[in-house]
Design an enzyme around this catalytic site. Sequence first.
Site, mmCIF file in Angstrom:
data_model
loop_
_atom_site.group_PDB
_atom_site.id
_atom_site.type_symbol
_atom_site.label_atom_id
_atom_site.label_comp_id
_atom_site.label_asym_id
_atom_site.label_seq_id
_atom_site.Cartn_x
_atom_site.Cartn_y
_atom_site.Cartn_z
ATOM 1 N N MET A 37 -28.751 40.837 -44.804
ATOM 2 C CA MET A 37 -29.418 40.354 -46.011
ATOM 3 C C MET A 37 -29.535 38.825 -45.942
ATOM 4 S SD MET A 37 -28.462 42.835 -49.133
ATOM 5 C CE MET A 37 -26.901 42.127 -49.569
ATOM 6 N N SER A 42 -20.872 33.181 -39.098
ATOM 7 C CA SER A 42 -20.346 33.547 -37.772
ATOM 8 C C SER A 42 -20.073 35.048 -37.628
ATOM 9 C CB SER A 42 -19.041 32.820 -37.465
ATOM 10 O OG SER A 42 -19.006 31.587 -38.036
ATOM 11 N N HIS A 44 -22.065 37.424 -38.700
ATOM 12 C CA HIS A 44 -23.337 37.988 -38.227
ATOM 13 C C HIS A 44 -23.571 37.601 -36.760
ATOM 14 C CE1 HIS A 44 -24.199 37.682 -42.677
ATOM 15 N NE2 HIS A 44 -24.541 38.929 -42.444
ATOM 16 N N LEU A 199 -15.076 36.475 -43.548
ATOM 17 C CA LEU A 199 -16.336 35.746 -43.740
ATOM 18 C C LEU A 199 -17.310 36.627 -44.506
ATOM 19 C CD1 LEU A 199 -17.022 33.820 -40.424
ATOM 20 C CD2 LEU A 199 -15.570 33.226 -42.363
ATOM 21 N N SER A 200 -17.997 36.006 -45.468
ATOM 22 C CA SER A 200 -18.974 36.722 -46.292
ATOM 23 C C SER A 200 -20.010 35.710 -46.757
ATOM 24 C CB SER A 200 -18.261 37.327 -47.507
ATOM 25 O OG SER A 200 -19.196 37.614 -48.527
#
Length: 319
Positions: A37, A42, A44, A199-200
Site C-alpha cells: 500500500m 526497509s 518492504h 517496521l510499519s
Amino acid sequence: MTTPPVLTDSDAFRAALAAAVSDLGIEQPIVGLVPTMGALHSGHAALVDAARAESDLVIASIFVNPLQFNDAADYAAYPRSMADDVALLAAHGVDLVFAPDVQHMYPGYPDGPLIRVSAGELGRRWEGASRPGHFDGVVTVVAKLFSIMAPPAPARLQAWFGEKDAEQVAIVSRLTRDLSLPAEIRALPTVRDDGGLALSSRNQRLSEAQLDDARAISRTLSALRSRAREGLPLELDRLRAELAEAPGVELDYLVLVDPSTLREVSPHDVLTAEGVFHGVPGSVPGGVSGGVPSGGALALAAAQVGPVRLIDNMPIPAA
Ligand code: PAF
C-alpha cells in the site's frame, strides 16, 4: 538503477508483464510479486530483496485499498509517497510496478464493488474483530491483484508478505487455497528497528516519544518468547497486565493463537501439549513457507499508540 515502468491500467500491466516474461526466454519463469500500500520502508525492501533472490522477474503493486479500512479517517491519513516508493522499488531491482487508482480497481466506488470476497470466520478473529470488514477488504483486493498480476502460464507467481501481518498471511494463504488462485504465498520474518519495534508504514505518524512507548509491545512479545525458550511458565496474564499499564499504550489484545486457525490457545498448551497446534501457516497444503516453528503458537498483540493502531506478533516455540 533503472526506474521500472509504473502502469495504472490492468490491461496495460498484463501486456507489459506478458512481454517481459517472454523476453526472459526461460521455460518456466518465476515472477515474484510484492503487493504493497506504498509508504515503503526497509521491511518492504526486504520483501523485494527476497523476491529478487528467488524469482526471474520482480513486480510490485502500490495501492491504498479503501476496502480494508473500517475507518475513513484512517484511510485519509494513511501515508502516501509515490515518488519515494518508486525510487525504493527501482533501487531494489523491481522490474514492473502496478499502481492503479481507486476508480480503476473499483469502478463506481464507493457504490462498487458489488461482488466482494469474504474472509469467513478467519476474518472475524483479533484484527478482524476489532476492525470489522478489514480482512474481507484485504482478500478482495488480493484476489483482484492476483487476477491482474499473475503471469501467463507456464510462468508461476510467488507473492511475498511480511510476517508482521501474521493474520493476513494465514488468511491470504487460505484464500489462495480455497479459491485456487494462481499464486504461491511466501512469508518473510518481521523487520524491526534497533529497539525491536516492528517496521510499519504507520510508524511515520509517531513522534520519537511515541515510538519509544510503542517498543513496549515487542518487549512484551520477546519476554514471552524468552520464557517459552527457557521452559518457564509464560505468565501471560502478568505480561498482559504490565503491557496494558505501559505509558502511551492502549492495549487491545495480547493472545496466544494457533498460527493456522488463529484460534486462541492457552499458555499451558504451548508448554505441554505436543501436536496440539497445526503448525505454521505453511502446513496448509499449497500454503506459505513461514518462520513459525511447527508445534508452537503465535503471540499476537495490538495496541493504539498515539494516533495509530499497531500490531505485532512473535512465534512462541513449544517446550
Ligand atoms: O499488507 C499490505 O500492505 C496490504 O494489506 C496488502 C496485502 C497490500 C493488500 O492491500
